[in-house]
Design a protein around this motif. Structure first.
Motif, PDB file in Angstrom:
ATOM      1  N   GLY A 139      -5.692   8.849  -4.815  1.00  0.00           N
ATOM      2  CA  GLY A 139      -6.208   8.620  -3.465  1.00  0.00           C
ATOM      3  C   GLY A 139      -7.657   9.015  -3.312  1.00  0.00           C
ATOM      4  O   GLY A 139      -7.986  10.100  -2.813  1.00  0.00           O
ATOM      5  N   LYS A 140      -8.553   8.159  -3.743  1.00  0.00           N
ATOM      6  CA  LYS A 140      -9.991   8.467  -3.688  1.00  0.00           C
ATOM      7  C   LYS A 140     -10.809   7.184  -3.786  1.00  0.00           C
ATOM      8  O   LYS A 140     -10.298   6.126  -4.131  1.00  0.00           O
ATOM      9  CB  LYS A 140     -10.382   9.440  -4.808  1.00  0.00           C
ATOM     10  CG  LYS A 140     -10.038   8.967  -6.198  1.00  0.00           C
ATOM     11  CD  LYS A 140     -10.020  10.097  -7.222  1.00  0.00           C
ATOM     12  CE  LYS A 140      -8.860  11.031  -7.059  1.00  0.00           C
ATOM     13  NZ  LYS A 140      -8.652  11.939  -8.225  1.00  0.00           N
ATOM     14  N   ASP A 141     -12.067   7.293  -3.465  1.00  0.00           N
ATOM     15  CA  ASP A 141     -12.983   6.145  -3.533  1.00  0.00           C
ATOM     16  C   ASP A 141     -12.506   4.995  -2.665  1.00  0.00           C
ATOM     17  O   ASP A 141     -12.743   3.814  -2.975  1.00  0.00           O
ATOM     18  CB  ASP A 141     -13.154   5.659  -4.983  1.00  0.00           C
ATOM     19  CG  ASP A 141     -13.686   6.747  -5.913  1.00  0.00           C
ATOM     20  OD1 ASP A 141     -14.324   7.697  -5.402  1.00  0.00           O
ATOM     21  OD2 ASP A 141     -13.451   6.667  -7.127  1.00  0.00           O
ATOM     22  N   GLY A 142     -11.823   5.315  -1.560  1.00  0.00           N
ATOM     23  CA  GLY A 142     -11.341   4.271  -0.648  1.00  0.00           C
ATOM     24  C   GLY A 142     -10.175   3.478  -1.193  1.00  0.00           C
ATOM     25  O   GLY A 142      -9.862   2.408  -0.669  1.00  0.00           O
ATOM     26  N   ARG A 143      -9.524   3.992  -2.229  1.00  0.00           N
ATOM     27  CA  ARG A 143      -8.424   3.272  -2.847  1.00  0.00           C
ATOM     28  C   ARG A 143      -7.210   4.193  -2.980  1.00  0.00           C
ATOM     29  O   ARG A 143      -7.281   5.384  -2.719  1.00  0.00           O
ATOM     30  CB  ARG A 143      -8.821   2.738  -4.237  1.00  0.00           C
ATOM     31  CG  ARG A 143      -9.939   1.705  -4.178  1.00  0.00           C
ATOM     32  CD  ARG A 143     -10.364   1.244  -5.572  1.00  0.00           C
ATOM     33  NE  ARG A 143      -9.284   0.595  -6.323  1.00  0.00           N
ATOM     34  CZ  ARG A 143      -8.847  -0.635  -6.095  1.00  0.00           C
ATOM     35  NH1 ARG A 143      -9.377  -1.347  -5.121  1.00  0.00           N
ATOM     36  NH2 ARG A 143      -7.890  -1.156  -6.841  1.00  0.00           N
TER      37      ARG A 143
ATOM     38  N   GLY B  15     -11.868  15.252  -2.310  1.00  0.00           N
ATOM     39  CA  GLY B  15     -11.548  15.227  -0.891  1.00  0.00           C
ATOM     40  C   GLY B  15     -10.933  16.507  -0.359  1.00  0.00           C
ATOM     41  O   GLY B  15     -11.006  16.777   0.846  1.00  0.00           O
TER      42      GLY B  15
ATOM     43  N   LYS C 197       0.800  -1.226   0.000  1.00  0.00           N
ATOM     44  CA  LYS C 197       0.000   0.000   0.000  1.00  0.00           C
ATOM     45  C   LYS C 197       0.835   1.280   0.000  1.00  0.00           C
ATOM     46  O   LYS C 197       0.283   2.370  -0.133  1.00  0.00           O
ATOM     47  CB  LYS C 197      -0.916   0.024   1.235  1.00  0.00           C
ATOM     48  CG  LYS C 197      -1.792  -1.213   1.397  1.00  0.00           C
ATOM     49  CD  LYS C 197      -2.796  -1.364   0.278  1.00  0.00           C
ATOM     50  CE  LYS C 197      -3.744  -2.528   0.534  1.00  0.00           C
ATOM     51  NZ  LYS C 197      -4.698  -2.742  -0.568  1.00  0.00           N
TER      52      LYS C 197
END
Length: 419
Positions: free
Chosen positions: A275-279, A401, A248
């Protein structure tokens, strides 16, 4: 630029996904496709070099020029400037200073006091002119310019902003600033090869023509190579394949001080794009060998959730170590080698040790640090970022975000309309 995957393998699945992502990017069929103006910037901007040099020439006559911007409006040129300026001593031309890249009050107080006795100009970079940090800094700097020069203050300002709308565009038109346009289809973190990076670079004496030539060469390579050997496809496959395996954190490792702000620019590029949508991979950086004495232990023996991308500069001017009669430091075995030779051996040895410790790595070989190669590197990372984000399944060109903290801050500060 050559990619070395000696300590890593690319799965056929990750290569296939990255090839599909490249097709989405090139066909302009993915989310955020209306922000792909950066794809053709190198060729388009080459036609404007003389225009930018003319603006630069006016500001180069001053004692200092303050670059006002934040995020992509700051990091691209900051990276370029720090990579190419002398490591010690004072570069030729006006002193280059920065403002609006933070809300550090003491920094800006000291800057204003320093400029009181200097003939300075300002390059202010903002599409809207209302981004908090640069807007505050420009308000302060413009007040000082007006106090010192009255109606002539406008001659010392270049606004790089929207072509038709926004507070800064209005000010530029009303007051007669030098100005250049940020295209609607170019986002901040992809703007270094636009006037956002080129005009400040020209003021600093950087060869922007050579920079764009390097970017054009890389553009031609990446957009026409449809094979699995395409380095952007390989980098995307490397990153996303490891991410799916539970890795990660990506650490961008550099061995030259000149690349410190390249790493900062890279972190924004990939962090804000993916870094978005939980990914999303967390982008970190380390400057070796310095950080081997602080982070080396953690990288060698910590939880195996990390991987490395290593920037390897093949050629650099460097002093030669000499043989000495008194070998009290025990270094005569290095006689005849340059410090750069030793640095590159340290790179190889560290990469091997980390591989033995379970840390995959990819090495990017860069011939030298100069304008042409920086242009190639900028375009490579931008293109690879677009491919990688689409392979991850997210929109590379939005940043929903970042609005959350702004809404909270504006409410606390009492900004109208944010109760």
């Amino acid at each position: 630029m050559q990619i070395d995957l000696q300590n890593s393998t690319l799965s056929s699945a990750s290569l296939q996904k990255s090839q599909e992502a490249r097709k989405i990017l090139e066909s302009r069929s993915g989310s955020g496709h209306d922000f792909l103006g950066w794809l053709q910037l190198p060729e388009e901007q080459s036609a404007r070099v003389q225009e930018y040099l003319k603006i630069a020439a006016d500001l180069q006559k001053l004692d200092a020029v303050v670059m006002v911007g934040i995020g992509g409006s700051y990091l691209g040129f900051k990276c370029l400037y720090e990579s190419l300026k002398p490591a010690v001593g004072t570069p030729a031309g006006p002193e280059i200073l920065f403002a609006g890249h933070s809300l550090d009050g003491d920094y800006h107080r000291q800057l204003l006091e320093y400029l009181e006795d200097r003939d300075f100009g300002v390059v202010v970079i903002s599409k809207s002119g209302t981004t908090t940090e640069p807007a505050i800094a420009f308000r302060l700097l413009w007040s000082l310019l007006e106090k010192k020069h009255g109606k002539d203050a406008a001659k010392r300002v270049c606004a790089i902003t929207d072509g038709k709308k926004g507070t800064l565009r209005q000010s530029a038109d009303d007051l007669g600033f030098h100005s250049a346009i940020i295209a609607d289809d170019v986002g901040g973190r992809f703007s270094v090869l636009s006037p956002v990076g080129l005009i400040p670079a020209a003021i600093a004496g950087i060869d922007i023509y050579s920079l764009l030539q390097g970017a054009m060469e890389m553009c031609d390579h990446l957009r026409n190579d449809k094979s699995d050997e395409n380095p952007a496809v390989q980098y995307s496959a490397y990153r996303n394949g490891l991410y799916e395996e539970g890795r990660k954190i990506e650490i961008l490792v550099y061995y030259q001080h000149a690349f410190q702000y390249l790493a900062e620019w890279w972190k924004q590029l990939f962090g804000e794009s993916e870094g978005k949508d939980g990914r999303g991979i967390f982008p970190a950086s380390a400057g070796f060998t310095t950080d081997l004495h602080s982070l080396g232990q953690w990288i060698q023996d910590s939880e195996r959730t990390i991987f490395q991308t290593i920037l390897d500069v093949e050629d650099a001017k460097s002093p030669v170590l000499q043989n000495q009669k008194n070998d009290g430091d025990g270094l005569n075995y290095l006689a005849g080698k340059t410090v750069h030779d030793v640095n590159r051996v340290a790179l190889q040895a560290t990469r091997q040790a980390h591989a033995d410790g379970g840390v995959p790595s990819l090495r990017m070989k860069i011939p030298t640090i100069e304008e042409f190669q920086m242009g190639r590197l900028f375009y490579f990372f931008e293109y690879a970022c677009g491919v990688s984000a689409y392979a991850l399944g997210v929109n590379p060109f939005d940043q929903p975000g970042v609005e959350a903290y702004k809404k909270s801050m504006f409410k606390m500060l009492g900004k109208p309309g944010h109760a």
